[in-house]
Design a protein around this motif. Structure first.
Motif, mmCIF file in Angstrom:
data_model
loop_
_atom_site.group_PDB
_atom_site.id
_atom_site.type_symbol
_atom_site.label_atom_id
_atom_site.label_comp_id
_atom_site.label_asym_id
_atom_site.label_seq_id
_atom_site.Cartn_x
_atom_site.Cartn_y
_atom_site.Cartn_z
ATOM 1 N N PHE A 164 70.152 -0.021 51.803
ATOM 2 C CA PHE A 164 69.765 1.147 52.506
ATOM 3 C C PHE A 164 68.775 2.168 51.988
ATOM 4 C CE2 PHE A 164 73.254 -0.775 54.415
ATOM 5 C CZ PHE A 164 73.009 -0.783 55.790
ATOM 6 N N PHE A 165 67.365 1.797 52.208
ATOM 7 C CA PHE A 165 66.394 2.853 51.640
ATOM 8 C C PHE A 165 65.938 3.832 52.715
ATOM 9 C CE2 PHE A 165 65.937 -1.512 49.472
ATOM 10 C CZ PHE A 165 66.140 -0.866 48.216
ATOM 11 N N GLY A 166 65.251 4.655 52.256
ATOM 12 C CA GLY A 166 64.715 5.714 53.149
ATOM 13 C C GLY A 166 63.699 5.273 54.179
ATOM 14 N N LYS A 167 63.073 5.938 54.950
ATOM 15 C CA LYS A 167 61.987 5.690 55.974
ATOM 16 C C LYS A 167 60.771 4.830 55.192
ATOM 17 C CE LYS A 167 59.351 7.580 59.555
ATOM 18 N NZ LYS A 167 58.670 8.810 59.960
ATOM 19 N N ARG A 168 60.374 5.337 53.938
ATOM 20 C CA ARG A 168 58.994 4.662 53.429
ATOM 21 C C ARG A 168 59.448 4.258 52.235
ATOM 22 N NH1 ARG A 168 55.154 4.672 57.239
ATOM 23 N NH2 ARG A 168 54.803 6.715 58.013
ATOM 24 N N ASN A 169 60.559 4.667 51.261
ATOM 25 C CA ASN A 169 60.532 4.211 49.858
ATOM 26 C C ASN A 169 60.983 2.911 49.877
ATOM 27 O OD1 ASN A 169 63.202 4.904 50.535
ATOM 28 N ND2 ASN A 169 63.693 5.469 48.581
ATOM 29 N N ALA A 170 60.804 2.037 48.774
ATOM 30 C CA ALA A 170 60.935 0.634 48.746
ATOM 31 C C ALA A 170 60.478 -0.329 49.861
ATOM 32 C CB ALA A 170 62.500 0.323 48.727
ATOM 33 N N THR A 171 59.212 0.307 50.348
ATOM 34 C CA THR A 171 58.646 -0.470 51.199
ATOM 35 C C THR A 171 57.664 -1.551 50.652
ATOM 36 O OG1 THR A 171 57.337 1.324 51.933
ATOM 37 C CG2 THR A 171 59.245 0.657 53.666
ATOM 38 N N HIS A 172 56.447 -0.960 50.295
ATOM 39 C CA HIS A 172 55.166 -1.597 49.822
ATOM 40 C C HIS A 172 54.656 -0.930 48.702
ATOM 41 C CE1 HIS A 172 54.252 0.959 53.047
ATOM 42 N NE2 HIS A 172 53.286 1.483 52.063
ATOM 43 N N LEU A 173 55.138 0.114 48.310
ATOM 44 C CA LEU A 173 54.594 0.566 46.914
ATOM 45 C C LEU A 173 54.892 0.044 45.778
ATOM 46 C CD1 LEU A 173 55.144 4.582 48.064
ATOM 47 C CD2 LEU A 173 52.842 3.446 47.927
ATOM 48 N N LYS A 174 53.717 0.114 44.842
ATOM 49 C CA LYS A 174 54.006 -0.650 43.568
ATOM 50 C C LYS A 174 55.278 0.196 42.727
ATOM 51 C CE LYS A 174 51.339 -1.323 39.566
ATOM 52 N NZ LYS A 174 51.326 -0.104 38.714
ATOM 53 N N TYR A 175 54.955 1.295 42.837
ATOM 54 C CA TYR A 175 56.131 2.163 42.049
ATOM 55 C C TYR A 175 57.671 1.922 42.552
ATOM 56 C CZ TYR A 175 56.781 5.473 38.520
ATOM 57 O OH TYR A 175 57.444 6.015 37.053
ATOM 58 N N CYS A 218 69.388 -9.145 44.795
ATOM 59 C CA CYS A 218 70.696 -10.021 45.297
ATOM 60 C C CYS A 218 70.958 -9.535 46.671
ATOM 61 C CB CYS A 218 71.857 -9.657 44.139
ATOM 62 S SG CYS A 218 72.323 -8.126 44.200
ATOM 63 N N ASP A 219 70.408 -8.627 47.218
ATOM 64 C CA ASP A 219 70.886 -8.165 48.540
ATOM 65 C C ASP A 219 70.780 -9.199 49.433
ATOM 66 O OD1 ASP A 219 68.148 -7.666 48.932
ATOM 67 O OD2 ASP A 219 68.456 -5.633 49.202
ATOM 68 N N GLU A 220 71.480 -9.089 50.592
ATOM 69 C CA GLU A 220 71.569 -10.049 51.888
ATOM 70 C C GLU A 220 70.384 -9.485 52.613
ATOM 71 O OE1 GLU A 220 73.655 -12.681 52.579
ATOM 72 O OE2 GLU A 220 74.474 -12.627 50.647
ATOM 73 N N GLN A 221 70.195 -8.345 52.749
ATOM 74 C CA GLN A 221 69.390 -7.558 53.950
ATOM 75 C C GLN A 221 68.868 -6.188 53.556
ATOM 76 O OE1 GLN A 221 71.101 -8.170 57.623
ATOM 77 N NE2 GLN A 221 69.297 -7.009 58.528
ATOM 78 N N ARG A 222 67.911 -5.880 53.738
ATOM 79 C CA ARG A 222 67.461 -4.606 53.229
ATOM 80 C C ARG A 222 67.092 -3.634 54.502
ATOM 81 N NH1 ARG A 222 63.709 -4.829 48.397
ATOM 82 N NH2 ARG A 222 65.597 -6.020 47.798
ATOM 83 N N PHE A 223 67.683 -2.376 54.707
ATOM 84 C CA PHE A 223 67.096 -1.640 55.915
ATOM 85 C C PHE A 223 66.392 -0.242 55.442
ATOM 86 C CE2 PHE A 223 71.123 -3.786 56.428
ATOM 87 C CZ PHE A 223 71.159 -4.299 57.822
#
Ligand SMILES: [Zn+2]
Length: 603
Positions: free
Chosen positions: A372-383, A393-398
Motif C-alpha cells: 500500500f503506497f501513497g497517492k503518488r509514490n512508487a508509481t512511476h518515478l525513477k527514484y 514479491c507482492d501479489e498486488q500493489r495499491f
C-alpha cells in the motif's frame, strides 16, 4: 630628463605585483584559523599560479604587439566591463550577501572567465551563461526562502519529488521568481554581448582575461586567512559545486538503485518457518513511515499529544531510541528491509547488505504480500524504483486515491476478498509526514494554525510546526484505523520511520538544508526516528514462541536500536530460520547487541 619607457613600466609593474603577492602569501605562515569554507593552501601555490599567469600575460602581450593588435581594450570598454561585473555580481552572486568585503575576488574573476569564454566561443558562450545566470538568480531567491543552496540533496530530492510536492512549490511567488530569473539572465546576457563585442581581436581578450585573473588572485591572497572562503571564487567554484552536486545526486541515485538490483533474494538459501504451518490467518504489517522524528511523538514524551491513540495502547512496545541509517528514503528502505546495517556508501563490507528484501522470505513461506503506497509514490518515478524492487514479491500493489487514510477502505476490501485463513503481509509506505506536511485531517486539524506551504519555513515556524505535528497525529489515527480492520485476527504491526525531519532542530530547516549546515546526519537529532510494535492477543495464543518473543521485545524497548535490527527481528519473531539470520541483531533474542553505529553524541 628621465622618461620611463613602456618596457620599464611593464618591468616595474611585474616587480610590484610579484612583490605584493610574495608579501601577501607570507601572511599564511601566521597559522590563523581558517573557517570551514576557508582555504588553507601552501604560500607558494598562489605565488606559483600568479607567476604562471604573469608569464602568460607578458608572452601574450608581446605576441599581440608583434601582430600589431591592441594589447588591451580601450578605457571605455574596460569601464563597461567593470560595470557589467558589478551588475552581474549584485544579481547572481550569493556569496556577496555573506561578506561584501571579499567581492573583489569574484568581481575580477567573473570578467576573466567572461573574456576567456568569449575569446573561445564568442556569442555561443551565452549558451553557458544564460542557464548559469538564471540558476544563480533563482538560487539567491531560494536561499532567502528555504535557507539552502542547490546542493546534491536538493537535486536528489527534486528528482524524488512527487507531483504533489512539485505543485506545492509552484506558488505564484515561486513562479514570479522563475520568470524574474529568466528575464534577469536575458538582460545579463545582452549586457555581456554588448560589452564583449567591442573587443575584437581574440588575443586582446586573452590579455584582458589574464589581467583580471591576476587581479582576482591578488585580491584573494590579500584577504585575511580567517575570512577566506572558497565561495568567493565565483563563478569558478560555483560551477564546480553545481556540477559536483548534479553528479553526486545522479551517482547517489544510481548507486542506491544498483545496490538493490545486485542483491540476491534471501530465498536462494534454504529456510524454514517454525511457528506457522499456514492457514492461521496471521497478518504481518510492515509500515515504513515518512520523516517522523521520535521526539515529536507524545509516546516519546513530546508535550503535544501527537500520538494519543498509541499512548492508550496497553500492548504497545515503543522503541524511543531508534537510529535511522540514512537521511534518504531509499537508503533507509534498504536498511529496513534487507540485512544492510548502514547507508549505501558504507565502506566496511560486513556492514553492507548481502541479501535482498526480508519480505521475499515471508512470501516463500506462504504469506501473500500486498503493498500500500501513497497517492503518488512508487508509481512511476525513477527514484521510487528502490521500493518497487524491495517489494517485487507482492501479489498486488495499491495506491491511496487521496491522502493516506483513503488506503484504509482498500485494505478493508482486500481483507474481505482474501480467505481469512490466509497468512498475509501488508506492506505500507505512504507520504506520512514528508514535506510539505500536507497530509493531515483538514476538517479537524489538531494543531492550528497549520500551514503546509514550505516557503520560508523559518518565518512561518508556528504554522509549519503545527502542520508537521498534525501529520504525526494523522499517522497515529491511520494506525488505529488499520489495526481496527484486523480485529479478531492474529496480527503484528511493525512501524519504523525512514528518517527524521528538521524544523529548526539543530539549527536546520528542512532536510535539504542539512548539507548546507555542514553537519553529518548522525550528529543531529534528526536521525532518531519513530519505531514501535503492536500485536494482538490472538497472535500470542497461536504459538508459545510469540509470547516469548514479545517478552524479549519489551525488555529491550529502552535499548538504543537501529534500522539494522528490523530484518533479523522479523525473522526472530516468527522463528523463520535462514542462514541470513543474525541473532545478535534480533530484538526477540535474549541478548541482542545495541546499535553501535554513529548517533548524536557519538561521532
Ligand atoms: Zn523519506
Amino acid at each position: 630628463m628621465f622618461r620611463p619607457t613602456r618596457k620599464l613600466v611593464d618591468i616595474f609593474a611585474v616587480v610590484i605585483y610579484l612583490g605584493t603577492l610574495t608579501v601577501c602569501c607570507g601572511r599564511n605562515a601566521g597559522g590563523e584559523q581558517v573557517g570551514r569554507d576557508g582555504w588553507d593552501v601552501p604560500p607558494y601555490l598562489p605565488l606559483a599560479i600568479g607567476g604562471i599567469l604573469l608569464l602568460l600575460l607578458v608572452g601574450s602581450a608581446w605576441w599581440t604587439r608583434r601582430r600589431g593588435e591592441p594589447v588591451e581594450p580601450s578605457w571605455g570598454v574596460m569601464l563597461g566591463m567593470l560595470i557589467l561585473s558589478a551588475a552581474v555580481n549584485a544579481g547572481c552572486n550569493l556569496a556577496m550577501l555573506w561578506d561584501i568585503g571579499q567581492t573583489s575576488v569574484s568581481f575580477f574573476l567573473f570578467l576573466a572567465v567572461a573574456c576567456i569564454l568569449w575569446a573561445l566561443l564568442r556569442r555561443f558562450s551565452l549558451l553557458i551563461w544564460f542557464p548559469f545566470f538564471a540558476l544563480e538568480i533563482a538560487q539567491i531567491a531560494g536561499y532567502y526562502q528555504y535557507g539552502t543552496r542547490v546542493n546534491s540533496l536538493v537535486i536528489a530530492e527534486t528528482l524524488e519529488a512527487s507531483h504533489d510536492e512539485v505543485f506545492a512549490y509552484l506558488s505564484p511567488g515561486n513562479m514570479l521568481i522563475a520568470a524574474a530569473s529568466l528575464i534577469g539572465a536575458g538582460i545579463f546576457c545582452w549586457l555581456l554581448m554588448v560589452v564583449m563585442r567591442r573587443v575584437q581581436p581574440r588575443l586582446t581578450l586573452v590579455n584582458t582575461a589574464l589581467f583580471f585573473a591576476l587581479f582576482s588572485l591578488l585580491c584573494a591572497v590579500y584577504v585575511k586567512p580567517s575570512r577566506r572562503n572558497v565561495n568567493f571564487f565565483w563563478p569558478c567554484y560555483e560551477s564546480y559545486l553545481l556540477c559536483n552536486a548534479w553528479g553526486e545526486a545522479i551517482f547517489h541515485n544510481q548507486a542506491t538503485i544498483r545496490q538493490v538490483e545486485s542483491l540476491p533474494s534471501p530465498t536462494v538459501l534454504p529456510s524454514s518457518l517454525n511457528t506457522l504451518s499456514g492457514g492461521e490467518g496471521v497478518v504481518l504489517v510492515v509500515h515504513i513511515g515518512e520523516s517522523v522524528r521520535a521526539d515529536r511523538m507524545s509516546v516519546n514524551g513530546y508535550e503535544r499529544d501527537t500520538t494519543p491513540w498509541l499512548r492508550s495502547c496497553p500492548r504497545l512496545i515503543n522503541f524511543s531510541d531508534c537510529i535511522s541509517a540514512a537521511c534518504d528514503t531509499c537508503q533507509a528502505q534498504i536498511a529496513i528491509l534487507t540485512d544492510a546495517r548502514r547507508d549505501v556508501f558504507e565502506k566496511d563490507p560486513a556492514l553492507r547488505p548481502h541479501t535482498g528484501s526480508v519480505l521475499d522470505l515471508f512470501a516463500a513461506h506462504g504469506f501473500k504480500v500486498y503493498s500500500f503506497f501513497g497517492k503518488r509514490n512508487a508509481t512511476h518515478l525513477k527514484y521510487d524504483l528502490v521500493v518497487r524492487l524491495l517489494t517485487r514479491c507482492d501479489e498486488q500493489r495499491f495506491h491511496a486515491p487521496g491522502s493516506p487514510w483513503t488506503s484504509v477502505p482498500q485494505m478493508a476490501e482486500l481483507l474481505r476478498s482474501v480467505p481469512s485463513t490466509q497468512n498475509i503481509v501488508l506492506f505500507i509506505n505512504n507520504e506520512g509526514s514528508h514535506t510539505p506536511f500536507s497530509h493531515y485531517d483538514r476538517l479537524h486539524t489538531p494543531f492550528q494554525p497549520a500551514g503546509s506551504s514550505f516557503g520560508k519555513p523559518a518565518s512561518h515556524a508556528l504554522e509549519v510546526n503545527n502542520a508537521y505535528d498534525s501529520t504525526v497525529h494523522y499517522t497515529d489515527e491511520f494506525v488505529r484505523r488499520v489495526t481496527r480492520l484486523l480485529r479478531g485476527r492474529p496480527w503484528i504491526y511493525l512501524y519504523v520511520s525512514d528518517h527524521g525531519e528538521y524544523l529548526g532542530h539543530d539549527g536546520i530547516w528542512g532536510r535539504g538544508a542539512l548539507g548546507e549546515s555542514g553537519r553529518s546526519y548522525h550528529s543531529t537529532t534528526g536521525c532518531r526516528v519513530g519505531m514501535f510494535i503492536l500485536t494482538s492477543p490472538e497472535l500470542e495464543s497461536l504459538h508459545p514462541h510469540f509470547a516469548e518473543s514479545l517478552k524479549e521485545l519489551k525488555s529491550h524497548a529502552d535499548m538504543r536500536i537501529g534500522q539494522e535490527h528490523i530484518f533479523h527481528t522479523l525473522l526472530g519473531f516468527f522463528d523463520l530460520r535462514t542462514p541470513w539470520y543474525n541473532p545478535t541483531l534480533d530484538l526477540c533474542s535474549p541478548s541482542p547487541q545495541p546499535y553501535s553505529g554513529p548517533h548524536p553524541g557519538k561521532p
